[in-house]
Design a protein around this motif. Structure first.
Motif, PDB file in Angstrom:
ATOM      1  N   SER A  41      20.703 -30.606  69.582  1.00  0.00           N
ATOM      2  CA  SER A  41      21.621 -29.894  69.157  1.00  0.00           C
ATOM      3  C   SER A  41      22.523 -30.374  68.773  1.00  0.00           C
ATOM      4  O   SER A  41      23.335 -30.079  67.537  1.00  0.00           O
ATOM      5  N   GLN A  83      21.520 -22.505  68.898  1.00  0.00           N
ATOM      6  CA  GLN A  83      20.648 -22.188  70.122  1.00  0.00           C
ATOM      7  C   GLN A  83      21.583 -21.271  70.978  1.00  0.00           C
ATOM      8  O   GLN A  83      20.827 -20.176  71.527  1.00  0.00           O
ATOM      9  N   ASP A 162      17.514 -23.705  65.967  1.00  0.00           N
ATOM     10  CA  ASP A 162      17.481 -24.786  67.139  1.00  0.00           C
ATOM     11  C   ASP A 162      16.960 -23.523  68.247  1.00  0.00           C
ATOM     12  O   ASP A 162      17.691 -22.639  68.619  1.00  0.00           O
ATOM     13  N   GLU A 163      15.737 -23.913  68.376  1.00  0.00           N
ATOM     14  CA  GLU A 163      14.929 -22.997  69.730  1.00  0.00           C
ATOM     15  C   GLU A 163      15.112 -21.353  69.196  1.00  0.00           C
ATOM     16  O   GLU A 163      15.740 -20.531  69.927  1.00  0.00           O
TER      17      GLU A 163
HETATM   18 MG   LIG Z   1      20.086 -27.742  72.545  1.00  0.00          MG
END
Ligand SMILES: [Mg+2]
Ligand SMILES: Nc1ncnc2c1ncn2[C@@H]1O[C@H](COP(=O)(O)OP(=O)(O)OP(=O)(O)O)[C@@H](O)[C@H]1O
Length: 503
Positions: A41, A83, A162-163
């Motif tokens: 991240s 995220q 991010d995810e």
């Molecule tokens: Mg992360």
């Protein structure tokens, strides 16, 4: 198209990135993987202008760039879906989609124009939220998709995810994979972070692995990298062997169940559940599955005292009904949610306070106050068991996403509950820690605790549960156990029920 090199970033004494570089080409999907806390991240926040590095350079189309902020990066064509969800909960769906100013017509904000632009993007991702609904009232999965739509509406050249699927049900994740491939086909560069390794490797052209703030595998062709070697690169050889479960590790056959620990009898909650009866014995791990709105999550809410049935009853191990969320906790119910920002953690408080917060509530009146040093020690013990990287005295907000999720679980371990109600408990957690958390849940069941779990990750239900109960329209339509408990069977049952098939 975008080249980062030599990036360095520290947070206090923590080295988040130690000379990291990555190259994103036009038209490729580039996977970025690594353990919780590896620095993923941090890297993408730098590349998208959210965080400034202490060293290193960025270049876009060969020219050096220095982003003043996310908005500046956005204007240069770099968009990020971060995220931690960043929806503006009090704004409407439409307002969330156009945060940098709505399209205007003759100087006036045009809702019609917003809807016209948003419709195809929302459609491609398969959601259709009421445009004027408050974003905060949408389910977690829809909020995640809303953020992805927002990024797409910026028409970026570089898209960072991010995810993005950590809270998505499988069909939505598959739709997103299709959208991502199409975007790459049109020449976008996509950087994709995920802990679902198989999923991300299926759509990636190349993969970069980070470990402890360094690149250990730089942009390898995805087709040349096996899952085993990927996990080994992420965790380091010896750890990988210890951490990764055998593919079909199932919970041990349970001891004779000691009667129902938790039971629902004829529970009806208007709009959510219709005449649901379910008993979970001590030692049993029972999965709750269904499509969005099917009612399986309402079962967790009823057990945790967050909704009261209009008719029927819920019984906890102490024989009482959960009258409120607080009452459920004092009766021994632990609730672990993947929505850690909303329900799990006090981000501005140190880890030890977070971890020991619940048992406080449980011990409540009468007891004497344990000394602070004892609490800190106890918290440290739990965190070590879960391999959380972070100082017990540091604020929870400073942890990486996956490490925060481990703290949510640690806090309930500390309370030694008799019932575990889990909702996406390993959301955003790396493969090693996921195996660890599963082992802990199995261990708690073996000690006689009753476990109820809902998860958007069907593999998790199949691996962990003795049986999975499937819901449709607020009713139980059947259950799967033993050899029939497989991902494909479960997926079919959730979508089509058990019509015409043996239960
Ligand atoms: Mg992360
Ligand atoms: N705002 C912050 N303050 C202090 N430390 C931070 C902060 N953000 C990140 N860190 C630390 O930097 C390191 C890398 O964190 P990062 O969030 O980049 O990890 P990650 O690879 O994204 O992990 P995850 O898979 O859990 O999301 C971690 O040790 C984390 O605790």
């Amino acid at each position: 198209m975008l080249v980062a090199s030599g990036l360095v970033k520290h947070y206090g004494g923590v080295t988040a990135l130690d000379g990291v570089g990555i190259t994103l080409d036009a038209g490729e999907v580039h996977a970025l993987v690594g353990e919780n806390g590896a620095g993923k991240s941090t890297l993408v926040k730098i590349v998208s202008g959210v965080v400034r590095p202490e060293g290193g350079t960025l270049a876009l189309d060969g020219a050096p760039v220095r982003f003043a902020g996310a908005r500046h990066a956005g204007a240069q064509g770099v968009a990020i879906v971060s995220q931690e969800l960043m929806t503006y909960d009090d704004l409407t769906v439409l307002e969330n989609l156009f945060p940098y100013g709505a399209p205007r017509r003759r100087g006036l904000v045009s809702t019609r124009e917003m809807r016209r632009l948003a419709r195809p993007v929302l459609g491609a991702l398969g959601i259709d939220p009421p445009p004027h609904a408050r974003a905060g009232d949408l389910p977690l999965a829809d909020r995640q998709l809303l953020e992805i739509c927002r990024a797409l509406l910026q028409e970026p050249r570089v898209l960072i995810l991010d995810e993005p699927t950590s809270a998505l049900p499988r069909d939505a994740a598959e739709r997103l994979a299709g959208v991502v491939r199409r975007l790459a086909g049109r020449g976008l560069a996509v950087l994709y972070i995920s802990h679902f390794l198989e999923e991300v490797m299926r759509i990636a052209d190349r993969v970069t692995v980070l470990r402890d703030g360094r690149v250990v595998l730089p942009g390898a062709a995805a087709a040349d990298v096996s899952l085993d070697s990927l996990v080994a690169a992420m965790l380091g050889e010896p750890e990988a062997r210890a951490a990764v479960p055998s593919p079909n590790s199932k919970p041990a056959v349970r001891r004779r169940p000691s009667g129902a620990a938790v039971s629902l009898t004829g529970v009806t909650v208007p709009g959510l559940l219709r005449d649901v009866s379910l008993a979970v014995a001590g030692g049993e791990i029972v999965g709750l599955a269904g499509l969005q709105g099917a009612g399986h999550l309402a079962v967790l809410d009823a057990v945790c005292g967050r909704v009261r049935p209009a008719s029927g009853s819920v019984r906890l191990p102490d024989g009482r009904e959960p009258r409120s969320a607080r009452h459920a906790v004092t009766s021994g119910v632990a609730f672990v949610s993947g929505d850690r920002k909303g329900r799990g953690l006090m981000l501005d408080k140190p880890l030890w306070e977070n971890v020991t917060a619940v048992s406080w509530l449980g011990q409540g009146r009468g007891g004497f106050l344990p000394r602070r040093a004892r609490l800190v020690d106890r918290a440290r013990g739990h965190l070590e068991r879960l391999r959380v990287r972070g100082d017990v005295r540091a604020g929870a907000g400073a942890l990486s996403g996956g490490n925060q999720q481990k703290v949510v679980l640690a806090k309930w371990l500390d309370a030694s509950p008799s019932v575990l109600a889990l909702d996406d408990p390993t959301r955003g957690v790396d493969v090693g820690a996921r195996a660890e958390l599963h082992a802990i849940v199995r261990g708690l069941a073996a000690e006689g605790k009753a476990v109820l779990i809902a998860s958007s990750d069907l593999a998790e239900l199949v691996e962990l549960c003795h049986r999975v109960v499937v819901f449709q329209h607020g009713r139980i339509v059947g259950s799967l156990a033993g050899a029939r408990l497989t991902e494909p069977e479960l997926s079919v049952a959730m979508n089509a029920g058990f019509a015409g098939r043996a239960r």
